[in-house]
Design an enzyme around this catalytic site. Structure first.
Site, short mmCIF file in Angstrom:
data_model
loop_
_atom_site.label_atom_id
_atom_site.label_comp_id
_atom_site.label_asym_id
_atom_site.label_seq_id
_atom_site.Cartn_x
_atom_site.Cartn_y
_atom_site.Cartn_z
NE ARG A 1 -2.00 1.31 3.77
CZ ARG A 1 -1.76 2.41 4.46
NH1 ARG A 1 -0.65 2.52 5.18
NH2 ARG A 1 -2.61 3.42 4.46
CG ASN B 1 0.33 6.74 4.98
OD1 ASN B 1 -0.50 7.59 4.59
ND2 ASN B 1 0.58 6.54 6.25
CD GLU C 1 5.79 6.10 5.59
OE1 GLU C 1 6.40 6.73 6.47
OE2 GLU C 1 4.85 5.30 5.84
CE1 TYR D 1 -1.08 10.93 13.98
CE2 TYR D 1 -1.09 10.39 11.65
CZ TYR D 1 -0.72 10.09 12.94
OH TYR D 1 0.01 8.97 13.20
#
Lengths: 170, 326, 325
Positions: free
Chosen positions: B215, B217, B258, B309
């Site tokens: 995946r 990010n 990432e 965040y």
């Protein structure tokens, strides 16, 4: 325990009962409020179930060593119940889990969550404080002002603190 | 700084641009590994371990970070088998991907690892800690650009019980080691209400031996700072403010992506989480018109709690302004 | 020996599974056949956690058999299969295999791995249930884990006894009488250090004895790991009706017929593989009614939530079970 998705412990609103499945029970209480809970638990342990019980002031090397020796002697079927301030309960749980005790074998109740240990990732020091989450506390190790973050390590029994003013321009 | 870095052309061509739409929300965005993804500028994704032009420089940086702070490599005692499993899975993977430059050979009990790209060779006996000072994770971390987290599976959960992470994006392996998967992600907004982390954990727990997924990010980083860990936050935190009015903003602000691989290790049953970090400055990103437009849209639309965040709050307005001004 | 690896030993299995050749066939005990499988061209097979299954295509069906090695990537897989004349034909298929035969298998499936934090592993095997325990014992010995194995079998019919004695040494306790095994197990379960996990595979009565004795002695479920080695152990169950929410169909499921088989007979295609509640392939979404879970695949929270069912083995608590089909 519900609310597994946060690392911050959410303590049960109700005092947990003695696990009737346990074949032997260890009760460890911290402080006066913890002692009252321990006394009630003790009375609720089935008659023929062996009980190990201690009331101590706080989770320190002596009391945690006592717990570690009890875990080392225990046989599967044993249950651990902890009562007292969060900081002490977390420290005791950390010792028990490190020795192979499972979450399913530990029941805990917290008599107060004011005191906490805050881990500083910048100097790796730990500060004990009464500051709440999102407040600031000076690090006992490096002196930086730490923001107490809502993130708790079960291994360290500590909250994460990070430099509160790192983004300010001096 | 004189370290050789990949040139713009290569960096852009291989950049794993992560946005498929003009808005971004967390999702359980996993897909099988090793599938090539074409982008507006090139492609990425045909391999699990990726060696690029920054290889030697990033390995040297990792060595320095570990020397300053050994807690970036944290391993609970029961993760011993998993750590060897990760080494003995990923060294052959690396050798198979770069056969001319690397090899792993068995001589009796000993295995010889040779890596001509950085002129290193070593030998060890798998399972014998005495044969490998520093242990398997440290050797692995000296050969791959990826960070590594090993997840143990028990009591109906995954546990982040070992890892070598020197290039963390605002988190701390040393603090998080020993947490349940859900606890590690505790501070992330929205994902729990949406069930994203729970679904991801269920998915990972069902991975079968040898299965490999991935995946992406993303976040943003000021300067080409791979080590933007919580540990070093005092060193880089103020750059988030300083960059806002810096004329060099398009060169200093990077989209940080990432590529995370998720591998079920066969011997130990651990889930190996590989995190490879790619940084692309806005100025280079903007050379691809589609990326420029899309990233500006994503940044502008991102809800405040998610931006906060990710640490974007101070400079995202400035970034959007620059991206849309062109 | 010098070996140069040209490919990752634990890489993902090939699409469509592994093509294997029977490299050896031997009698492990009366009625129990050990089959050795290799790649036709040689080379390492994928590694697997102890207690994993190989899902073998057996004619028109696929059966899951425990791999008996230590799980390290190796040139061969071994399975040991008890001939079950009343079974579904899988064991007869395996017993008919000859050296040189080609077989197709899916990659290893893990659902019975050792717990890495365990301080001690108490392994319990009954009869052919020894196969996953042989794997566990070999891996425990290789990695220096503390373990012991209780093994009950019929007189003279103990498959893999000699290998186990080699692997386990004094940690093997073998029994030819059920009573002796159960007495020793009862005593062992009553006196294990904290941090022990127990693993059991064998006939239903042995599994029930271990699970019930452990529970009675206060073992939490997280320390007790049971591997039901055959769907044949499952009772035929009560009849129920599967209601298909999307197509509006109703499929009766008689006792002794699996939900999967009933759906297939009704022309409803459902992806499936092991047909023993192990592999996870045949998961269906439940939209109403309470499933009776009998699989080894879904987690306890997933069982509790009741919104999915592994249709190859699980059934219904209610007269009707509504599925998202």
């Amino acid at each position: 325990m519900g609310a597994l998705h946060t690392s911050v412990p959410r303590w049960p609103a109700e005092i947990p009962a003695v696990d009737p499945a346990g074949r032997a029970v260890a009760l460890l209480a911290f402080g006066a409020a913890g002692k009252r809970l321990l006394t009630a638990w003790r009375a609720a342990v089935p008659e023929r179930t062996p009980v190990w019980s201690h009331v101590v002031d706080r989770a320190d090397d002596d009391s945690l060593g006592l717990l570690a020796r009890q875990v080392a002697e225990a046989r599967v079927g044993w249950r651990l119940m902890l009562a007292g301030p969060e900081v002490d309960v977390l420290a005791a749980r950390s010792v028990a889990i490190g020795l192979g005790v499972l979450d399913a074998e530990i029941r805990m109740v917290v008599t107060g969550a004011a005191r906490k240990r805050v881990f500083c990732p910048h100097c790796r020091g730990t500060t004990e404080t009464a500051a709440p989450v999102a407040a600031e506390v000076p690090c006992a190790g490096c002196g930086r002002r730490l923001h107490v973050y809502g993130h708790v390590s079960r291994r360290l029994g500590a909250y994460l603190g990070f430099m509160a003013d790192a983004e300010e321009v001096a | 700084m004189t370290t050789a870095l990949p040139g713009t052309a290569e960096r852009v061509a291989r950049f794993p641009f992560p946005f498929a739409a003009d808005t971004y929300r967390y999702s359980t965005n996993v897909e099988p590994a090793r599938r090539t993804v074409p982008t507006a500028a090139g492609s990425w994704g045909d391999r699990v371990l990726d060696v690029d032009a920054a290889y030697a420089a990033e390995l040297e940086l990792r060595r320095e970070v570990l020397q300053r702070d050994p807690t970036r490599c944290s391993q609970l005692p029961h993760m011993r088998v998993a750590a060897w499993d990760a080494l003995m899975t990923l060294l052959p993977e690396l050798a198979a991907t770069y056969p001319g430059a690397m090899s792993l050979q068995q001589r009796g009990d000993r295995w010889l690892w040779r890596n001509d790209l950085i002129g290193s060779s070593t030998s060890f006996v798998p399972g014998d800690e005495d044969s490998l000072p520093g242990g398997p994770l440290r050797l692995l971390g000296s050969q791959i650009q990826e960070d590594v987290v090993l997840l143990d599976q028990r009591e109906g959960s995954l546990w982040a019980d070992a890892g070598l992470v020197t290039f963390a994006a605002d988190w701390s392996m040393g603090f998080d080691v020993g947490m349940r998967f859900l606890e590690v992600h505790g501070p992330v907004p929205r994902v729990h209400e949406a069930g994203v982390v729970q679904r991801a954990e269920q998915f990972l727990m069902r991975l079968q031996p040898g299965e490999q997924y991935r995946r992406t990010n993303w976040t943003m980083t000021v300067d080409r700072r791979l080590d933007s860990s919580t540990e070093t936050y005092p060193e880089w935190g103020r750059d988030r403010r300083l960059v806002v009015d810096d004329p060099a903003l398009p060169d200093r602000l990077h989209l940080r992506v990432e590529v995370q691989h998720l591998l079920r290790l066969g011997v130990s049953n651990a889930v190996c989480f590989l995190i490879r970090t790619y940084l692309l400055p806005l100025r280079e990103l903007a050379t691809v018109p589609e990326w420029r437009r899309r990233f500006a849209a994503v940044l502008a639309e991102l809800p405040d709690d998610m931006a906060d965040y990710k640490g974007l709050t101070l400079y995202r307005g400035a970034a959007v302004d620059w991206l849309t001004a062109g | 020996m010098t070996a140069v690896l040209s490919a990752p030993p634990a890489a993902a299995t090939e699409e469509g599974g592994l093509l294997l050749t029977v490299a050896g066939v031997e009698e492990a005990a009366p009625g129990i056949r050990t089959v050795t499988l290799r790649r036709p061209g040689g080379g390492l097979l994928p590694a697997y956690p102890p207690g994993s299954h190989l899902v073998l295509s057996c004619g028109d069906r696929r059966n899951a058999y425990s791999l008996t090695g230590d799980g390290m990537a190796a040139p061969e897989y071994r399975i040991s299969v008890l001939l079950c004349p009343d079974g579904d034909g899988g064991s007869a298929f395996v017993h008919a295999l000859q050296v040189g035969d080609a077989v197709v298998a899916a990659g290893p499936r893990s659902a019975f791995a050792p717990v890495s934090t365990a301080r001690h592993h108490l392994l319990v095997a009954g009869g052919i249930g020894v196969t996953p325990m042989l794997s566990h014992a070999r891996a425990a010995a290789r990695w220096g884990r503390s373990f012991e194995l209780f093994y009950g079998h019929r007189p003279g019919a103990g498959a893999h006894r000699a290998e186990l004695a080699d692997v386990c040494g004094p940690r093997l306790r073998a029994f030819e009488q059920a009573a002796g095994l159960l007495d020793a197990l009862g005593a062992a379960l009553a006196d294990q250090p904290m941090g022990t996990h127990v693993y059991v595979c064998g006939p239903a009565p042995l599994m029930a004895f271990v699970e019930e004795t452990a529970a009675g002695l206060g073992w939490p479920g997280d320390r007790v790991h049971a591997e039901r080695f055959s769907a044949a152990d499952l009772d035929p169950g009560e009849p129920f009706v599967a209601r298909l929410a999307r197509s509006g169909g109703r499929v009766p499921v008689p006792a002794g017929v699996s939900l999967l088989a009933a759906l297939e007979a009704a022309g409803v295609a459902v992806p499936s593989m092991c047909r023993q509640g192990v592999c996870g392939e045949c998961r269906l979404t439940v939209t109403a009614g309470r499933p009776l879970h009998r699989d080894l695949y879904l987690s306890p929270p997933e069982h509790a939530s009741g919104d999915a069912v592994m249709c190859c083995v699980s059934r219904s608590l209610d007269d009707e079970l509504e599925l998202d089909l």
